[in-house]
Design a protein around this motif. Sequence first.
Motif, short mmCIF file in Angstrom:
data_model
loop_
_atom_site.label_atom_id
_atom_site.label_comp_id
_atom_site.label_asym_id
_atom_site.label_seq_id
_atom_site.Cartn_x
_atom_site.Cartn_y
_atom_site.Cartn_z
N VAL A 47 0.64 -1.33 -0.50
CA VAL A 47 -0.19 -0.07 -0.07
C VAL A 47 1.04 0.82 -0.40
CG1 VAL A 47 -1.66 1.03 1.15
CG2 VAL A 47 -0.98 -0.99 1.47
N ARG A 48 0.62 2.19 -1.05
CA ARG A 48 1.23 3.92 -1.05
C ARG A 48 0.79 4.40 0.28
NH1 ARG A 48 3.61 6.30 -6.44
NH2 ARG A 48 3.90 8.57 -5.06
N CYS A 49 1.73 4.77 0.95
CA CYS A 49 1.00 5.35 2.48
C CYS A 49 2.13 7.02 2.19
CB CYS A 49 1.89 5.18 3.55
SG CYS A 49 1.44 5.75 5.29
N ARG A 50 0.79 8.40 2.09
CA ARG A 50 1.83 9.96 1.58
C ARG A 50 1.63 10.33 2.56
NH1 ARG A 50 1.12 12.14 -2.89
NH2 ARG A 50 2.08 10.78 -4.75
N ASN A 51 2.30 11.01 3.73
CA ASN A 51 1.97 12.13 4.83
C ASN A 51 0.25 11.15 5.49
OD1 ASN A 51 2.96 13.71 3.66
ND2 ASN A 51 1.61 14.04 1.98
N GLY A 52 0.95 10.29 5.43
CA GLY A 52 -0.30 9.46 7.10
C GLY A 52 -1.38 9.22 6.09
N GLN A 53 -1.44 8.86 5.29
CA GLN A 53 -2.74 8.40 4.81
C GLN A 53 -1.94 6.93 3.80
OE1 GLN A 53 -4.59 11.67 2.46
NE2 GLN A 53 -6.22 11.82 4.32
N LEU A 54 -3.20 6.07 3.83
CA LEU A 54 -3.30 4.85 2.89
C LEU A 54 -3.90 4.83 1.79
CD1 LEU A 54 -2.78 2.21 5.50
CD2 LEU A 54 -1.20 3.79 4.21
N LEU A 55 -3.08 5.33 0.54
CA LEU A 55 -4.01 5.25 -0.50
C LEU A 55 -5.27 4.31 -1.16
CD1 LEU A 55 -3.95 6.66 -3.20
CD2 LEU A 55 -1.64 5.52 -4.35
N LEU A 56 -6.04 4.41 -1.51
CA LEU A 56 -6.62 3.69 -1.78
C LEU A 56 -7.24 2.16 -0.71
CD1 LEU A 56 -6.47 3.03 -6.08
CD2 LEU A 56 -8.30 4.16 -4.16
N TRP A 57 -6.87 2.69 0.44
CA TRP A 57 -7.09 1.73 1.49
C TRP A 57 -8.23 1.24 2.00
CZ3 TRP A 57 -4.64 -1.41 4.28
CH2 TRP A 57 -5.35 -2.20 5.12
N ALA A 58 -9.57 1.32 1.34
CA ALA A 58 -10.76 0.26 1.43
C ALA A 58 -10.73 -0.20 0.81
CB ALA A 58 -12.12 1.56 1.43
N LEU A 59 -10.43 -0.56 -0.63
CA LEU A 59 -9.89 -1.32 -1.20
C LEU A 59 -8.91 -2.75 -1.24
CD1 LEU A 59 -10.10 1.05 -4.38
CD2 LEU A 59 -12.26 -0.81 -4.05
N HIS A 60 -7.64 -1.84 -0.74
CA HIS A 60 -6.80 -2.34 -0.62
C HIS A 60 -7.26 -3.74 0.77
CE1 HIS A 60 -3.15 -1.77 -2.33
NE2 HIS A 60 -3.35 -0.79 -1.95
N ARG A 61 -8.12 -3.22 1.93
CA ARG A 61 -9.16 -3.77 2.95
C ARG A 61 -9.47 -4.43 2.52
NH1 ARG A 61 -12.61 -3.58 7.27
NH2 ARG A 61 -11.97 -3.65 8.89
N ASP A 62 -10.29 -4.38 1.78
CA ASP A 62 -11.83 -4.97 1.31
C ASP A 62 -10.94 -6.99 0.43
OD1 ASP A 62 -13.92 -3.76 1.87
OD2 ASP A 62 -13.81 -3.79 -0.63
N ARG A 63 -9.87 -6.55 0.10
CA ARG A 63 -9.15 -7.83 -0.48
C ARG A 63 -8.72 -8.77 -0.22
NH1 ARG A 63 -4.92 -6.40 -5.73
NH2 ARG A 63 -3.14 -5.76 -3.54
N LEU A 64 -8.09 -7.44 1.01
CA LEU A 64 -7.35 -8.65 2.06
C LEU A 64 -8.58 -9.11 2.91
CD1 LEU A 64 -4.68 -6.64 4.25
CD2 LEU A 64 -6.23 -8.71 5.29
N VAL A 65 -9.15 -9.04 3.08
CA VAL A 65 -10.44 -9.71 3.78
C VAL A 65 -10.72 -10.72 2.96
CG1 VAL A 65 -12.81 -9.77 4.70
CG2 VAL A 65 -11.59 -8.43 5.68
N ARG A 66 -11.07 -10.79 1.32
CA ARG A 66 -11.92 -11.47 0.60
C ARG A 66 -10.32 -12.65 0.41
NH1 ARG A 66 -12.51 -8.03 -3.06
NH2 ARG A 66 -10.61 -8.42 -5.09
N SER A 67 -9.59 -11.69 0.54
CA SER A 67 -8.43 -13.11 0.18
C SER A 67 -8.90 -13.90 1.18
CB SER A 67 -6.97 -12.65 0.04
OG SER A 67 -7.52 -11.75 -1.26
N CYS A 68 -8.38 -13.36 2.83
CA CYS A 68 -8.51 -15.11 4.15
C CYS A 68 -9.89 -15.06 3.61
CB CYS A 68 -8.80 -13.53 5.06
SG CYS A 68 -6.72 -13.00 5.35
N GLU A 69 -10.50 -14.72 3.34
CA GLU A 69 -11.67 -16.13 3.67
C GLU A 69 -11.62 -17.07 2.59
OE1 GLU A 69 -14.99 -12.57 4.55
OE2 GLU A 69 -14.90 -12.78 2.25
N ILE A 70 -11.56 -16.46 0.96
CA ILE A 70 -10.89 -18.10 0.38
C ILE A 70 -10.05 -18.60 0.62
CG2 ILE A 70 -10.33 -17.90 -2.25
CD1 ILE A 70 -11.93 -15.17 -3.11
N LEU A 71 -9.32 -18.54 1.31
CA LEU A 71 -8.30 -19.59 1.75
C LEU A 71 -8.68 -19.62 3.21
CD1 LEU A 71 -4.62 -17.35 1.09
CD2 LEU A 71 -6.29 -19.39 -0.19
#
Length: 304
Positions: A47-71
């Motif tokens: 995840v790219r982090c700029r000025n303490g903010q994570l770019l597109l974090w909601a989409l990363h978080r969704d994929r992370l949760v979905r990936s863990c569910e699939i596995l």
Amino acid sequence: MAPFLKSNQSDSKQSALPQTNLQKAMSPVISSQDRGFLYGDGIFETVRCRNGQLLLWALHRDRLVRSCEILFIPLRMDMLDQIISEAITHAPATDCILKIIVTRGEGGRGYAPPEEADATMVLQWHALPPGTDTASQQGIDCIYCDHPLSQNPVTAGIKHLNRLDQVMASLQLSRAAQNFPAIKEGLMCDVDGNIIEGTRSNLFAVINNTLCTPDLSRAGVQGVMRSFLIGHFKAAGIPLEIRAIRKQELSVASELFVCNSVMGLWPITRLLNLENNSANVQVQFPSRQMSAVARKALLEIFPL
Ligand SMILES: Cc1ncc(COP(=O)(O)O)c(C=O)c1O
């Protein structure tokens, strides 16, 4: 810095925690019995982090949760959220990369996972690769990688830790880039000759005046940046086809660009064919129309 946290560590102290818990978690030592190490049994996000903010974090978080569910990896997302929000207050630079790795942890018998897995979470800070922004502005050359992408409709799309295909392709890419430094990405195909993605990026092409991106239902990573751009093109009323793209179709493409959540997007200027130590231009892509639309959308959420 490599914070390391077991998901079953006590949460009774969480209110006092962030600091203590994060510090406790800052061990780079991973057990040699960890299934992420043994089998690639896990997933990651970069995840790219700029000025303490994570770019597109909601989409990363969704994929992370979905990936863990699939596995079927049990994940304490509340705990991960907590350490991430604490970690970003300690970002080592104003513009950098946060890598989040989640494995199934230790245990089980051989490949068979334990009934109750205790996930391992690791956070790492990385510097931005040099030249990221220059390539976005100037464009890059690319080649086809010979190594084919494996197909699997269940794990297609998720960002699991099994990245041998990308490792093999990147070997070819780095060797090519040694002689021709403008080559910054390699395109990868499945065994049937469909173009799927770059070694570390997703692909968009304009073919016969229509914007297209490869179908990823059997292979490839459903990139966060790709999802963002698909959403943007849809909202802007720009027709987009998600479909199988044959290698031969690129010879009539007017525009090509690759994207990922760290570099944003890179227009591709030329597709090169390397033979006998010389580079022949296979196709040139004169247009930057769609990549300019995409760049504008990106700059709106994440000004450079
Ligand atoms: C193989 C592969 N495909 C696509 C992507 C793009 O994914 P994202 O936009 O989530 O960074 C990446 C990113 O590293 C990747 O490694």
